[in-house]
Design a protein around this motif. Structure first.
Motif, PDB file in Angstrom:
ATOM      1  N   ASN A  99       2.288 -33.886 -12.700  1.00 50.69           N
ATOM      2  CA  ASN A  99       2.547 -35.231 -12.524  1.00 50.69           C
ATOM      3  C   ASN A  99       2.819 -36.155 -13.580  1.00 50.69           C
ATOM      4  O   ASN A  99       2.306 -37.175 -13.840  1.00 50.69           O
ATOM      5  CB  ASN A  99       1.637 -35.939 -11.465  1.00 50.69           C
ATOM      6  CG  ASN A  99       1.609 -35.441  -9.844  1.00 50.69           C
ATOM      7  OD1 ASN A  99       2.649 -35.083  -9.531  1.00 50.69           O
ATOM      8  ND2 ASN A  99       0.615 -35.216  -9.459  1.00 50.69           N
ATOM      9  N   GLY A 100       3.041 -35.270 -14.705  1.00 58.63           N
ATOM     10  CA  GLY A 100       3.414 -36.079 -15.917  1.00 58.63           C
ATOM     11  C   GLY A 100       2.096 -36.126 -16.802  1.00 58.63           C
ATOM     12  O   GLY A 100       2.040 -36.905 -17.875  1.00 58.63           O
ATOM     13  N   LYS A 101       0.898 -35.767 -16.441  1.00 55.75           N
ATOM     14  CA  LYS A 101      -0.325 -35.810 -17.208  1.00 55.75           C
ATOM     15  C   LYS A 101      -1.102 -34.353 -17.180  1.00 55.75           C
ATOM     16  O   LYS A 101      -0.700 -33.543 -16.430  1.00 55.75           O
ATOM     17  CB  LYS A 101      -1.316 -36.742 -15.977  1.00 55.75           C
ATOM     18  CG  LYS A 101      -0.785 -38.117 -16.038  1.00 55.75           C
ATOM     19  CD  LYS A 101      -1.509 -39.033 -15.272  1.00 55.75           C
ATOM     20  CE  LYS A 101      -0.873 -40.232 -14.971  1.00 55.75           C
ATOM     21  NZ  LYS A 101      -1.681 -41.213 -14.333  1.00 55.75           N
ATOM     22  N   THR A 127       0.156 -44.248 -27.035  1.00 55.89           N
ATOM     23  CA  THR A 127      -0.832 -45.492 -26.569  1.00 55.89           C
ATOM     24  C   THR A 127      -1.818 -45.982 -27.656  1.00 55.89           C
ATOM     25  O   THR A 127      -2.202 -45.014 -28.661  1.00 55.89           O
ATOM     26  CB  THR A 127      -1.326 -45.144 -25.361  1.00 55.89           C
ATOM     27  OG1 THR A 127      -2.209 -44.003 -25.602  1.00 55.89           O
ATOM     28  CG2 THR A 127      -0.499 -44.942 -24.025  1.00 55.89           C
ATOM     29  N   THR A 155      -5.404 -33.302 -18.059  1.00 55.22           N
ATOM     30  CA  THR A 155      -6.683 -33.606 -18.092  1.00 55.22           C
ATOM     31  C   THR A 155      -7.478 -32.573 -18.857  1.00 55.22           C
ATOM     32  O   THR A 155      -7.490 -31.384 -18.685  1.00 55.22           O
ATOM     33  CB  THR A 155      -7.351 -33.673 -16.499  1.00 55.22           C
ATOM     34  OG1 THR A 155      -6.582 -34.195 -15.513  1.00 55.22           O
ATOM     35  CG2 THR A 155      -8.717 -33.823 -16.607  1.00 55.22           C
ATOM     36  N   ASP A 211      -1.328 -39.001 -20.328  1.00 55.18           N
ATOM     37  CA  ASP A 211      -0.028 -39.182 -20.057  1.00 55.18           C
ATOM     38  C   ASP A 211       0.759 -38.455 -21.168  1.00 55.18           C
ATOM     39  O   ASP A 211       1.157 -39.214 -21.866  1.00 55.18           O
ATOM     40  CB  ASP A 211       0.284 -40.542 -19.529  1.00 55.18           C
ATOM     41  CG  ASP A 211       1.719 -40.843 -18.878  1.00 55.18           C
ATOM     42  OD1 ASP A 211       2.696 -39.691 -19.079  1.00 55.18           O
ATOM     43  OD2 ASP A 211       1.911 -41.574 -18.175  1.00 55.18           O
ATOM     44  N   SER A 221       4.112 -37.323 -19.884  1.00 56.44           N
ATOM     45  CA  SER A 221       5.464 -37.334 -19.205  1.00 56.44           C
ATOM     46  C   SER A 221       6.556 -37.532 -20.187  1.00 56.44           C
ATOM     47  O   SER A 221       7.656 -37.056 -19.835  1.00 56.44           O
ATOM     48  CB  SER A 221       5.314 -38.383 -17.999  1.00 56.44           C
ATOM     49  OG  SER A 221       5.398 -39.620 -18.494  1.00 56.44           O
ATOM     50  N   GLU A 269       7.250 -31.023 -16.795  1.00 54.20           N
ATOM     51  CA  GLU A 269       6.434 -30.725 -15.475  1.00 54.20           C
ATOM     52  C   GLU A 269       6.312 -29.379 -15.634  1.00 54.20           C
ATOM     53  O   GLU A 269       7.281 -28.460 -15.755  1.00 54.20           O
ATOM     54  CB  GLU A 269       7.114 -31.511 -14.388  1.00 54.20           C
ATOM     55  CG  GLU A 269       6.025 -31.361 -13.189  1.00 54.20           C
ATOM     56  CD  GLU A 269       4.968 -32.317 -13.137  1.00 54.20           C
ATOM     57  OE1 GLU A 269       4.030 -32.457 -12.283  1.00 54.20           O
ATOM     58  OE2 GLU A 269       5.194 -33.308 -14.151  1.00 54.20           O
TER      59      GLU A 269
END
Length: 559
Positions: free
Chosen positions: A542-544, A485, A546, A518, A520, A525
Motif C-alpha cells: 500500500n505504498g508503505k 518529508t 514498516t 511512505d 509510494s 508496489e
C-alpha cells in the motif's frame, strides 16, 4: 557388485560436489558482476585521507633514516607509519569494511634529511611536504616495490590511490639540506596574502624556498641533486629521461616542468589514479593547466601500456587545495583584486573549506539541498571534496570527538566527495596535550581503541554502515537530492549514468522503534527493499514499508 555400487556412489558424490562448486562459483561471479556494474564516480567517492607516517607501521626496520635522531617537539618527528602499513590494512579489508573506494596519502617523496625549528620545537619532514628529491621515495615511507604492492592490492579491491603533489616549494634549508640555486627558488619576500601577487610570487613562510614556477628560463639541475644521483648510481638514467621528456613536450627546461616530469612518473610507473595538489593558489593558475595536460598524457600512457590493469574509463583525478575555497563561490576563487576559475581545464574537484561551517550552522536538509543544487547546477561535471577534520585545519568540526555520529551523518550523506580523515571513524582525539600548532591533529592512528574499546567499536560500526551504503550507491554522493518529508526527515537520492540507475531513500532523526515510511512516490508496489542500517528486509505494501528497529536512521535500498 558391492565394489561397483561404491564406485557409482563415489562418482555421484564427486559430481554433486562439482555441481555445488560450480554453483558457488556462479554466485561469486554474479556477485562480482553486480559489483562491477556499479560505476565508480569521483564526484561521489568515499575518500580516506591519511598521513603516511601516522597510520600504521608495517615495517619497523625503516623507522629511522639519515640520522633523523634529534629530539623533536611533541608529534613533530617520524612515528613509523609507512606504505607497507597501509597495504596491510588494505589486505585485511579495513578500508573495504569502511566503504572506502579511494585513499589519499600525504607526499611520499624523499624529504629533507635535517630537522628545523619553526618555533614549535625541532620538526622533521614526517608529513611529506618538505621535498628534497621528487624522484625518490623516502625510505621512512618505504620503497618503490612497496608502492607497487599498495597500488596492486588497492586496485584488486576497487580502491583508487591518490598521491599528494607539491610543486610550489622545496623543503626548508638546514645544515644537511642547502638551498637550491637562485634560478630555481626565491627565498623572499614572504607572502602577505592581501592580493594575487602577494599570494603567489613569494614564500609561504620563512625558510620555505619558493619554486620559481613563473620562470620560463632554462635551468641546469641543482648541483646537490646531481651529486646525490651520481652517488646513488642513477644520474645518467635520470638525465636520459629528462632529455626525452623535454624533447617530447617542447617545454623549456624551467623549474616547474622538471617537477611535473618527476611527479607524472608516479602515474606511468605505478598507475596511481589521482593527485591532490598542494598550495594551489600560491602558484600561477596556468601552471595547473600545464600539469593537468601532463597528468592526462601520463595516465593515457599507463592505460595503453597496462590494459590488463585498467579499472575503468574514468579520467585522471585532480583535486586542488585552494586554501579557503568554498562551494558557495561556484567556480571562482576571489583573491580580492582578481578572481580565478580553478576548475575549467585544471581540476576535477576542489577541497571545500566551507563544509565544516555549513555543518555547524545548517540543518541536514538546508545543507543537502544547497550542495545538490550547486553540484547539479554551477558545478555540474565537477566536484567538491568535503571534510570535517584534516591535517592542517586548526578548527575542526568536532575536535574532542563528542559528536562522532553526527559527523558521520553530515559527511557521508552529503552530496559531493567525502574525505574521511584518518581517525574520524574511530573518534581519534584532535586535542593532544603538550602539542603545538597542527601537531595536535596528527597523532598516531588509535588502533588500540578500535581493538579493545566498545564505545569506539560502536562509532566505527556506524561509520562502516554509512560508508558501505555510500560506496554501493553513487546516488548518495553524486546523485540528485529530493526531500520527501521534513518531519520525520526523509529524502531520496537518484542517479543515472548510461544504463545504470540508482535510487535510495534515507531517513535521519527518526523515532526509535516502529517506523512506517511512505515510499509510494519512490518505489513500486510489492518491491522488496532492505534497510541497510538495521538489516531488515521489507516489502512495499500500500505504498508503505514498516521498519521496527532500535535506531533513528534508515538506509533504504532495493534488494
Amino acid at each position: 557388485m558391492q565394489n561397483t555400487r561404491w564406485i557409482v556412489l563415489i562418482f555421484l558424490a564427486m559430481a554433486s560436489c562439482k555441481n555445488n562448486q560450480n554453483s558457488d562459483n556462479a554466485k561469486t561471479n554474479n556477485s562480482e558482476k553486480t559489483i562491477k556494474q556499479v560505476p565508480f564516480d569521483w564526484e561521489g567517492a568515499n575518500l580516506y585521507f591519511l598521513l603516511t607516517d601516522r597510520f600504521n607501521n608495517g615495517d619497523t626496520s625503516n623507522d629511522v633514516n639519515f640520522d633523523r635522531t634529534k629530539e623533536t617537539g611533541k608529534l613533530r618527528g617520524f612515528e613509523g607509519g609507512d606504505i607497507k602499513g597501509i597495504t596491510q590494512k588494505v589486505k585485511e579489508g579495513y578500508f573495504t569494511d569502511l566503504g572506502i573506494n579511494a585513499i589519499w596519502m600525504t607526499p611520499i617523496v624523499e624529504q629533507i634529511h635535517g630537522g628545523t625549528d619553526e618555533g614549535t620545537g625541532v620538526t622533521y619532514g614526517f608529513h611529506g611536504y618538505w621535498a628534497k628529491d621528487w624522484t625518490n621515495i623516502d625510505p621512512n615511507y618505504g620503497t618503490k616495490e612497496d608502492l607497487h604492492e599498495l597500488v596492486k592490492a588497492a586496485h584488486s579491491k576497487g580502491i583508487r590511490v591518490v598521491l599528494d603533489a607539491v610543486i610550489n616549494h622545496t623543503g626548508p634549508v638546514t645544515e644537511k639540506d642547502p638551498v637550491w640555486p637562485e634560478d630555481w627558488v626565491r627565498t623572499s619576500p614572504q607572502c602577505k596574502y592581501d592580493n594575487y601577487e602577494n599570494t603567489v610570487t613569494c614564500t609561504l613562510v620563512k625558510n620555505l624556498p619558493d619554486i620559481r614556477t613563473d620562470s620560463n628560463e632554462n635551468v641546469e639541475l641543482p648541483p646537490q641533486l646531481v651529486e646525490k644521483w651520481k652517488a646513488e648510481g642513477r644520474y645518467e638514467q635520470e638525465v636520459k629521461e629528462l632529455d626525452e621528456f623535454f624533447e617530447r613536450t617542447g617545454h623549456p627546461r624551467a623549474p616547474r616542468f622538471y617537477i611535473m616530469k618527476w611527479l607524472t612518473d608516479y602515474i606511468t610507473e605505478f598507475g596511481v589514479d589521482g593527485y591532490r595538489c598542494d598550495t594551489v593558489k600560491h602558484t600561477e593558475d596556468y601552471v595547473w593547466e600545464e600539469f593537468k595536460k601532463e597528468c592526462d598524457y601520463a595516465f593515457a600512457e599507463y592505460k595503453k601500456n597496462n590494459p590488463e590493469k585498467v579499472l575503468d574509463d574514468n579520467d585522471f583525478y585532480l583535486v586542488g587545495e585552494v586554501y579557503n575555497y568554498g562551494i558557495s563561490g561556484g567556480k571562482l576563487f576571489d583573491f580580492g583584486d582578481k578572481k580565478v576559475n580553478y576548475y575549467d581545464d585544471m581540476f576535477s574537484a576542489q577541497i571545500n573549506f566551507e563544509f565544516k561551517w555549513n555543518a555547524k550552522e545548517m540543518p541536514y536538509q538546508s545543507l543537502f539541498k544547497k550542495y545538490s543544487d550547486t553540484l547539479n547546477g554551477p558545478l555540474k561535471d565537477f566536484g567538491v571534496l568535503n571534510y570535517l577534520s584534516s591535517h592542517d585545519d586548526g578548527s575542526p568540526f568536532d575536535p574532542s570527538r563528542e559528536k562522532p555520529y553526527k559527523t558521520a551523518n553530515y559527511l557521508l550523506l552529503a552530496p559531493g566527495t567525502s574525505q574521511v580523515y584518518y581517525g574520524d571513524e574511530s573518534a581519534r582525539s584532535l586535542v593532544i596535550e603538550g602539542t603545538q600548532g597542527d601537531a595536535t591533529l596528527r597523532s598516531f592512528m588509535n588502533w588500540d581503541d578500535i581493538n579493545s574499546d566498545e564505545k569506539t567499536q560502536a562509532v566505527l560500526e556506524h561509520w562502516q554502515k554509512l560508508g558501505k551504503f555510500r560506496e554501493r550507491h553513487p546516488a548518495v554522493g553524486a546523485g540528485t537530492h529530493q526531500m520527501i518529508t521534513q518531519k520525520p526527515y526523509l529524502f531520496y537520492r537518484s542517479y543515472q549514468k548510461g544504463d545504470f540507475k540508482d535510487l535510495v531513500v534515507i531517513g535521519l532523526d527518526l523515532p526509535k522503534g516502529k517506523k512506517v515510511i511512505d515510499v509510494s512516490k519512490i518505489y513500486e508496489e510489492r518491491v522488496m527493499l532492505q534497510d541497510a542500517y538495521s538489516g531488515q528486509k521489507v516489502t512495499v505494501e500500500n505504498g508503505k514499508i514498516t521498519i521496527n528497529s532500535e535506531y533513528n536512521i534508515v538506509l533504504i535500498e532495493k534488494q
